[in-house]
Design an enzyme around this catalytic site. Structure first.
Site, PDB file in Angstrom:
ATOM      1  N   GLY A  21      -2.100   1.433   6.900  1.00  0.00           N
ATOM      2  CA  GLY A  21      -3.229   2.536   7.751  1.00  0.00           C
ATOM      3  C   GLY A  21      -4.037   2.996   6.230  1.00  0.00           C
ATOM      4  CG  MET A  60      -1.183   6.212  -0.400  1.00  0.00           C
ATOM      5  SD  MET A  60       1.050   6.419  -0.101  1.00  0.00           S
ATOM      6  CE  MET A  60       0.638   8.045  -0.485  1.00  0.00           C
ATOM      7  CD  GLU A  99      -2.943   8.860   5.925  1.00  0.00           C
ATOM      8  OE1 GLU A  99      -2.424   9.441   4.710  1.00  0.00           O
ATOM      9  OE2 GLU A  99      -2.417   8.106   6.478  1.00  0.00           O
TER      10      GLU A  99
HETATM   11 ZN   LIG Z   1       1.661   8.866   6.871  1.00  0.00          ZN
END
Ligand SMILES: [Zn+2]
Length: 830
Positions: free
Chosen positions: A256, A258, A291
């Protein structure tokens, strides 16, 4: 190539400390390769000692240690031995490196919309040496100075703030100490939206052809970003330490997103070009907050070795939902977590590959990659909610903040984290963490009552502990009773033994439905009583609280998967309750489960079409009943488009006539319609070519591949198979598009010959497709022919001793998922 072992990593970090990296990438040398020059300064802890550097190049041109030339031919299996180390060392290495098409290393994609090339770096988990020479392990952190030569009309982004020093030359500001797996460079004619918050420069970036969606969604993305920064700053009392914060929406991304410090990369399909449901937006916001949480958990403090990856993922997963609820408009985050993330985690827990949240033996890096799963994310986050219930929020926050402060810019471990929370709470966590973090599997919870004349005369909560993995897990949870949409009773319980009396229920009128874990706080299988299941068609949709409905739906999915519930029973409950559902997350997850798993996998072939048309009927009712343009209407339209046998309706919609509100001109919706027509043999090559020509985008190419692979003809299947396994140069996303379309076939004779070929040929893609991409091909592409012969071939494949970790793990899980369907079909055969 051998993967770095934990022991090798330990030995290396005992023998050296890395001081700095200075790296130059030249991206002007054509579409296949780039030039990489690295200078590493490091200290040797023993004079005259030895170690090795990782470099996976197309060709190493020159390499020197302390001015001494080394023989590039000495590189073997991606490692170059270094001997006779001094106290202070300088290693220089220049090499030609290959761009990748599998999402690992420096990935290069060409946008069919305009022919422009886009590059992004993804060095997680062990791909950094495909970009630059390095000591590739998470506990050898160092600051990076990066320089990039790129075409003058490109934009360059990376971990440090980028400055165009002259046309075509970019310098990135020297970073804080980073682990190798965080280092990224993104380059190409990316377009941007920039902002600023609390002194932090912000950037959102995407391919030029996605400028419209980027600008459309930028206000919401920035709002979540800003709110999350404020929340994390106040929660931890530690400011974001990595300078600018960029989110780059990149093509053909495996995961999804990084968490590269300062330069997060995100799968660019998240910049929806068509209609998006409330849950689509919530899911994207969760990724944003997730994130950002990593900037502290993972980036500021990094696990020493991959066996503590839960320190990254469990915290990021937990903090994301907490942040969305506390600080954004996405207040349903825990509902979405419950029905989408936890059902993913429960599926992982049912599989033979399940593992403890923490402390799983990650003996080498690539094996560790396999544990980035529903256990590390969803179970880990749920266990943290239990930790919080156990020690209290104040101690939890204080302990984790101390941990972050004490290990800032360095590394931490499970023991470090637990020690900090123990000190803050004054509680010994040894047995708690042994049961919750270090033991795999889950308990099952149920409520048993005795009822006389409508009044409860006895009640207890039962905890059933898995016999082969015993543990004593305390559960903090709610139990609630509902009748006709009215919450009759709710109590909070801490269950510390196998039987917990519930005197609060005694003497009360019996509720129509009793839901254990109604607040979804704990991690456990929920067993509903037979009477409760019988009451569900009337009662489920009326439960006022979405979180409790998610718990019930998750229990139903679990029950079908474990062959404890007849799939027909669950489809009947769905037919009655799904249409009345208001949560976008539940609607999507349950609709998807019915359409793509319960009907095609768990029902015998003879019942598929009737069940599908019943689902299409539910979807049509949902679409009719919902507010136009609402998420409910969108999900109804999507499920209807994907399932209905009404050819006239599909033809009208594919021609753009009579579309539901908000879907006119929605190309992604059109591909759903075309996919259904194709599977039914109602789309010819000319029709597909026309649709493809009308959507010359990256998404359009992928959709066309998926649809072409799903056409029910021997020629289409043969073509798709050759594209998949013929080393056609297809990208990671193209391979998954092909395999997800491939197994659709109402006549299994079309695909049955490919079942043995799958087990022979797909594992052979290893080395040609990276482990991350190949894992996805096997997971999404495990044969959908639900027969004993498939299981037999799958078991035989697992006997092979030459399988890579990703292949064997995903074959094992695939066999388990198939086995769940086979077991159910046999138990509930008619
Ligand atoms: Zn993660």
């Amino acid at each position: 190539m051998p993967s770095l072992t934990r022991q090798e990593a330990r030995d290396r970090s005992r023998s050296i400390t890395v001081t700095s990296y200075d790296m130059t990438l030249d991206l002007r040398t054509g579409p296949a390769t780039f030039e990489s020059t690295t200078e590493i300064r490091f200290t040797g802890h023993q004079p005259g000692g030895a170690t090795f550097v990782d470099v996976k190049a197309a060709e190493v041109h020159q390499v020197s240690l302390n001015g001494r030339d080394l023989d590039p031919a000495a590189v073997s299996d991606g490692r170059l031995p270094l001997v006779d180390l001094a106290a202070d060392n300088v290693l220089r290495c220049s090499a030609t490196m290959a761009y990748s098409r599998d999402g690992q290393g420096l990935h290069r994609a060409v946008d069919p919309a305009d022919g422009e090339a886009y590059i992004y770096g993804h060095t997680f988990l062990d791909a950094a040496p495909r970009v630059f020479a390095c000591f590739d392990q998470p506990d050898l952190k160092a600051p990076y100075s990066v320089h990039v030569d790129a075409p003058p009309d490109w934009q360059v982004l990376g971990n440090g703030a980028a400055t165009r020093v002259v046309d075509g030359r970019w310098d990135l500001a020297t970073t804080q100490p980073l682990a190798t797996y965080f280092v990224t460079v993104c380059a190409g004619p990316y377009v941007s939206v920039r902002s600023e918050h609390d002194g932090i420069p912000l950037g959102l970036h995407a391919r030029a052809s996605l400028r419209g969606p980027l600008e459309r969604w930028a206000p919401q993305l920035l709002e979540v970003t800003k709110a999350s920064f404020d929340y994390y700053h106040s929660l931890f009392g530690i400011r974001y330490p990595f300078g600018e914060y960029h989110q780059v929406y990149v093509p053909e991304f495996n995961a999804g997103a990084m968490e590269n410090p300062g330069c997060v990369t995100v799968r660019d399909s998240r910049l929806f070009r068509g209609a998006a449901s409330d849950n689509d937006l919530l899911t994207r916001a969760r990724t944003t907050a997730h994130e950002m949480a990593h900037m502290w958990f993972g980036d500021l403090v990094t696990m020493r070795w991959w066996d503590d990856l839960w320190l990254n993922e469990s915290f990021a997963e937990y903090l994301a939902s907490r942040t969305l609820v506390a600080a954004t408009e996405f207040t349903d985050a825990w509902v979405s977590f419950g029905i989408i993330r936890k059902t993913w985690g429960y599926a992982a827990e049912r599989a033979p590959s399940t593992h403890p949240v923490a402390g799983a033996a990650a003996l080498d890096a690539v094996s560790a990659l396999q544990d980035f799963d529903g256990i590390s994310y969803a179970k880990g986050a749920s266990v943290l909610r239990q930790l919080l219930a156990y020690v209290g929020d104040e101690a939890f926050v204080a302990g984790t903040s101390t941990y972050l402060r004490e290990h800032a810019f360095g590394n931490g471990s499970l023991a470090d984290l637990l020690g900090a929370v123990e000190r803050a709470s004054g509680k010994d966590l040894t047995s708690w963490s042994g049961a919750w973090l270090l033991t795999a599997d889950r308990d099952r919870l149920s409520v048993a009552t005795t009822v006389e004349d409508g009044v409860v005369t006895a009640a207890e909560l039962r905890r059933s502990v898995p016999r082969d993995r015993p543990a004593d897990r305390p559960h903090a949870l709610d139990i609630a009773g509902f009748t006709d949409g009215f919450e009759e009773v709710r109590l909070s319980v801490v269950a510390t033994s196998d039987v917990t009396p519930l005197p609060e229920l005694v003497g009360k009128p019996a509720a129509a439905l009793l839901v254990p874990n109604a607040g979804d706080l704990t991690w456990a299988g929920v067993d509903l009583s037979e009477a409760d299941v019988a009451a569900l068609p009337e009662q489920l949709a009326a439960i006022p609280e979405a979180g409790a409905r998610a718990v019930v739906w998750a229990a139903l999915i679990d029950g079908v998967s474990r062959a404890r519930l007849d799939p027909r029973t669950v489809l009947t409950i769905m037919d009655r309750s799904w249409v009345g559902e208001t949560s976008s997350a539940i609607l999507e997850r349950v609709g998807d489960e019915a359409a793509h798993r319960v009907i095609p996998q768990f029902l015998p072939e003879t019942e598929h079409e009737a069940a599908r048309q019943r689902l299409a009927g539910s979807a049509a009712r949902l679409l009719d009943a919902a507010d136009p343009q609402s998420s409910r209407a969108l999900v109804g339209a999507q499920v209807l488009a994907g399932t209905t046998s009404d050819e006239a309706l599909l033809r009208r919609w594919s021609a753009g006539q009579g579309l539901p509100a908000g879907l006119a001109g929605d190309t992604d919706f059109r591909w759903l319609v075309l996919g259904n027509l194709a599977r039914r043999g109602l789309l010819d090559d000319a029709g597909l070519e026309r649709a493809s020509a009308e959507d010359p985008t990256m998404q359009g190419r992928l959709a066309a591949l998926r649809v072409r692979a799903s056409l029910p003809s021997p020629e289409s299947k043969a073509w798709a198979w050759s594209q998949l396994t013929g080393r056609s140069g297809r990208s990671n996303h193209e391979l998954t598009a092909l395999i997800t379309g491939f197994w659709f076939a109402s006549d299994l004779d079309l695909v049955r010959p490919y079942v043995p070929r799958f087990f022979d040929e797909v594992p052979e893609l290893v080395g040609w497709v990276g482990e991350d991409a190949l894992a996805r091909v096997i997971r999404l592409g495990y044969p959908r022919v639900v027969e004993d012969e498939t299981a037999r071939l799958g078991a035989a494949a697992l006997e092979r001793t030459d399988l890579s970790p990703a292949v064997s793990r995903n074959l094992l899980d695939g066999a388990h998922v198939l086995g769940e369907a086979l077991t159910s079909r046999k138990r509930y055969a008619r």
